[in-house]
Design an enzyme around this catalytic site. Structure first.
Site, mmCIF file in Angstrom:
data_model
loop_
_atom_site.group_PDB
_atom_site.id
_atom_site.type_symbol
_atom_site.label_atom_id
_atom_site.label_comp_id
_atom_site.label_asym_id
_atom_site.label_seq_id
_atom_site.Cartn_x
_atom_site.Cartn_y
_atom_site.Cartn_z
ATOM 1 N N ASP A 76 0.866 -1.175 0.000
ATOM 2 C CA ASP A 76 0.000 0.000 0.000
ATOM 3 C C ASP A 76 0.907 1.230 0.000
ATOM 4 O OD1 ASP A 76 -2.124 1.738 0.010
ATOM 5 O OD2 ASP A 76 -3.190 0.757 1.636
HETATM 6 C C1 NOJ Z 1 -3.966 3.944 0.064
HETATM 7 C C2 NOJ Z 1 -5.151 3.030 0.199
HETATM 8 O O1 NOJ Z 1 -5.088 2.359 1.434
HETATM 9 C C3 NOJ Z 1 -5.269 2.018 -0.918
HETATM 10 O O2 NOJ Z 1 -6.495 1.358 -0.796
HETATM 11 C C4 NOJ Z 1 -5.110 2.666 -2.258
HETATM 12 O O3 NOJ Z 1 -5.252 1.716 -3.294
HETATM 13 C C5 NOJ Z 1 -3.753 3.346 -2.312
HETATM 14 N N1 NOJ Z 1 -3.675 4.358 -1.277
HETATM 15 C C6 NOJ Z 1 -3.458 3.964 -3.672
HETATM 16 O O4 NOJ Z 1 -4.182 5.115 -3.855
#
Ligand code: NOJ
Length: 757
Positions: A283
């Protein structure tokens, strides 16, 4: 134009021979490419920078363009538009030494420009075909604009309505969550990503992100492995089995180790136990975040992630900057880097990017296949299936298209809030408000009056937190807004109140400690109820909310969640009876925050309270000052007709441990209008080597029944449906007695006994 990789690919295909299997051809191709790559080029493939904040201005002159040309980038994410994406791809294939194409990702969470209801709402439809279709439409639109990889589905089970990201998941049930995970993977990936409108899914967030302590986003998670396997893992496992091409790590700890550095999770469970052969991305910034978790410095956390089996670093910059020194120090091995690169190259190969790096970049499709009338009609038709009618005293809903209707509330004229959180590619300026939709629906038949009535919150700072980019704040005082609303209500026969959370009131970083309607909105609602006129409450929300006052005082309540770009017209369809709501809750709605976590599939205690009246019982598992029961249970929801259930009937009272049994339940439409019912089947294992839940959903069916008609709904249960993970984490069926329960919700079932020999 020199696209070296295509020539390379052709040569290799010839070398391996026309009869070689697809896998063998891919292996040969990737082997050859790997053998030509320098260590820095390999590390570059593991780096995923965000595109959104660097796309203004000249891409050619930006750092990212330079990095791509230098072979230091594997993909880019969250960029909207073919032109920009094409330019980055051109740099990759024409200017980098080996011409390896980039992969372009995006958070296409519930649609692209045609936005579907938020995922939690979609789960309330229990309609796997509609959910698959929603993912298919999202894939078609996103791929028309150059996206070949979506950061969806989000399959985190959650029993935590304080956690704003319940909005992105499918609620509290592992069986339903698993079916939805499969449907979404199928919808996105279609026929194994062969066509140019089939994109790669990314299952997230592995693992357990939905169980943060206190419901606070990013917070610690700690649970037994038995609970992980029995209650939280199933949707991830099912998505992997459905062939999902990639997984994303979660921010939280699992068993004391952050997921992004957790080798047990990614190597032992995901790859070895579940045979997942795609790639894993972190993430956003999750590798450097492990330093805050207390896992050491930049080199320590980078080594931890690679050793855990994490292939791609999203926005963290550490793989890019630290892996080379780590190899030189012998703290990670070249082979580990090769493994990670291989998995990313395989993903690009499976997507067909080596054959045609521009497969997904087609300005003609971008101009004609996005936000089409057809896609919008599908979104509009889907939304009523997600609305959950919680109360409908005296059949107040649907409203006739006559009489004087007052539409009141901060979300009544807020087209830019309808699509809900995580709509990266949305164009809110195109989306209609409830006020516009109601006016069109009523045109010429009944007068519509409108007043805003209140802001979202009394406090402007709180208001800003729930409507960051979509501000709708009214500068008038609370008293002025209320006065106007009461004047409008005074001239009406019925009041429709559009209240709830703002667009950012749920979603990432939107944890709430108080789950009632925001202060000023509650005062507005109470004032409207005090007029004595009938009130219909439309509750906009991304999670279960606490609605005790509403249940006691408001005659009709419908949770409309955030219904997507076409929500306003879909709500008008339902309010005026052109469509019926047919959703049922996929998460328990508590009476108060103190009851959380409150979920239907809990274990029993040794001292359960009796089934008697809801009053306190000393030395029993209950509260002095609150009932233990939910306000609305899992599986609950009304529609515009009524249904009666008969007793479930088994094909045989006994079943062999390797056999199967059918369960038939008669369901009768006892109302006067055709309706759709979600019939549910639960089991309880009455005696086992570990404590088992009081109920577990194992089957469900959406059936549409004509008035007066009876449908015999039949389910087949097999051995796997009765198994669970025991204390050795073996998936076992223990013979003995099971209760088989069917009914319209988890709190309203009839039971038959099954004995497994
Ligand atoms: C953080 C989020 O937790 C995740 O779900 C997302 O895909 C990513 N950022 C990318 O934007």
């Amino acid at each position: 134009m020199k696209i070296r990789n295509i020539a390379l690919g052709l040569a290799l295909t010839a070398a391996v021979g026309a009869s070689a299997s697809a896998d063998a051809r891919m292996d040969a191709f990737v082997d050859s490419l790997l053998s030509q790559m320098t260590l820095d080029e390999k590390i570059g493939q593991l780096h995923l920078p965000v595109g959104a904040d660097i796309v203004t201005g000249d891409i050619m002159n930006s750092d990212i363009g330079g990095d791509i040309a230098a072979g230091r980038v594997g993909g880019v994410f969250n960029m909207k538009g073919c032109d920009k994406i094409r330019e980055y791809q051109r740099i990759a294939v024409e200017e980098s030494r080996l011409g390896i194409p980039l992969i372009f990702g995006m958070d296409v969470i519930h649609g692209y420009e045609t936005v579907m209801p938020i995922p939690f709402a979609l789960s309330c439809s229990w309609d796997m075909d509609a959910i698959e279709r929603s993912a298919r439409i999202a894939a078609r639109e996103a791929s028309a604009a150059g996206i070949c990889w979506t950061f969806s589905p989000m399959v985190d089970i959650s029993r935590e309505p304080r956690w704003g990201r319940m909005a992105e998941g499918s609620g509290e049930d592992p069986y339903l969550g698993a079916r939805i995970a499969e449907a979404m993977v199928r919808g996105y990936q279609g026929d194994s990503m062969k066509a140019n409108d089939e994109i790669m899914a990314c299952v997230k967030h592995f693992a357990l992100y939905g169980a943060p302590e206190g419901g606070r986003d990013y917070n610690t998670v700690d649970m037994s492995r038995q609970r992980m396997f029995n209650e939280y893992f199933e949707p991830y496992r099912a998505a992997a089995a459905a062939g999902a091409g990639s997984f994303m790590t979660s921010f939280n700890t699992v068993d004391g180790v952050p997921a992004t550095g957790n080798r047990w999770l990614f190597t032992d469970v995901l790859r070895d136990m579940w045979d997942f052969d795609g790639f894993v991305v972190t993430d956003y910034g999750a590798i450097p975040e492990m330093m805050s978790h207390g896992m050491g410095g930049p080199e320590d956390v980078t080594a931890l992630a690679l050793n855990a089996g994490i292939d791609m670093d999203m926005a963290g910059m550490l793989y890019l900057n630290v892996l080379r020194p780590l190899v030189e120090q012998g703290r990670v091995f070249g082979q580990q880097i090769d493994n990670a690169v291989r998995r990313i190259l395989e993903a690009k190969y499976r997507l067909g990017l080596f054959e045609n790096p521009y497969k997904y970049i087609d300005p003609a499709r971008e101009a004609s296949e996005i936000y089409t009338a057809e896609n919008r009609a599908a979104a509009r038709a889907m939304a009523p299936e997600t609305f959950v009618l919680l109360k409908n005293e005296g059949s107040l809903l649907p409203l006739a298209k006559n009489g004087r209707i007052a539409l009141v509330g901060p979300l009544a004229d807020a087209g830019s809030h309808m699509q809900g959180m995580w709509s990266v590619a949305a164009d809110p300026s195109k989306y209609r408000s409830l006020r516009q939709a109601f006016a069109d629906a009523l045109e010429g038949r009944a007068p519509l009056s409108y007043a805003k009535g209140s802001n979202l919150y009394a406090d402007p700072e709180l208001e800003a937190a729930v409507s960051i980019a979509n501000g709708i704040r009214d500068p008038r005082s609370e008293a002025e807004l209320l006065e106007e609303a009461l004047a409008v209500a005074d001239g009406a026969d019925v009041i429709v109140a559009a209240l709830g959370e703002g667009i950012e009131g749920s979603g990432e970083s939107a944890s709430r400690a108080d789950l009632t309607l925001p202060d000023t909105q509650m005062r507005l609602l109470q004032a409207l109820v005090a007029t004595g006129k009938p009130v219909v409450l439309l509750n906009f929300s991304g999670r279960p909310t606490v609605m005790v006052y509403e249940q006691e005082n408001v005659p009709a309540i419908m949770n409309v969640w955030f219904g997507g770009s076409e929500a306003a017209d879909a709500i008008a369809d339902v309010v005026f009876g052109d469509a019926a709501p047919s959703g049922k809750l996929t998460a328990t709605m508590p009476r108060n925050v103190g009851q959380i976590p409150l979920y239907y599939n809990h274990l029993n205690t040794g001292r359960p309270r009796s089934d008697g009246p809801a009053k306190f019982e000393k030395y029993r598992s209950n509260y002095i000052d609150s009932p233990v029961t939910p306000l609305y249970p899992f599986g609950y929801g009304l529609t515009y007709t009524t249904f009666a259930y008969g007793d479930p009937v088994l094909s045989a009272p006994e079943m062999n441990a390797d056999g199967s049994v059918t369960v038939t339940v008669p369901v009768t439409n006892t109302g006067s209008r055709e309706g759709t019912e979600i019939v549910q089947l639960y089991i309880r294992d009455l005696a086992a080597s570990v404590a088992r839940p009081v109920k577990e959903l194992k089957r469900f069916a959406r059936v549409t029944i004509a008035p007066g008609q009876t449908e015999n709904v039949t389910f087949t249960l097999g051995a796997d449906d009765l198994k669970f993970y025991n204390s050795d984490l073996d998936f076992v069926l223990e013979p003995g007695d099971f209760d088989i329960m069917t009914g319209p919700s988890s709190a309203d079932v009839r039971t038959v006994r099954l004995t497994v020999r």
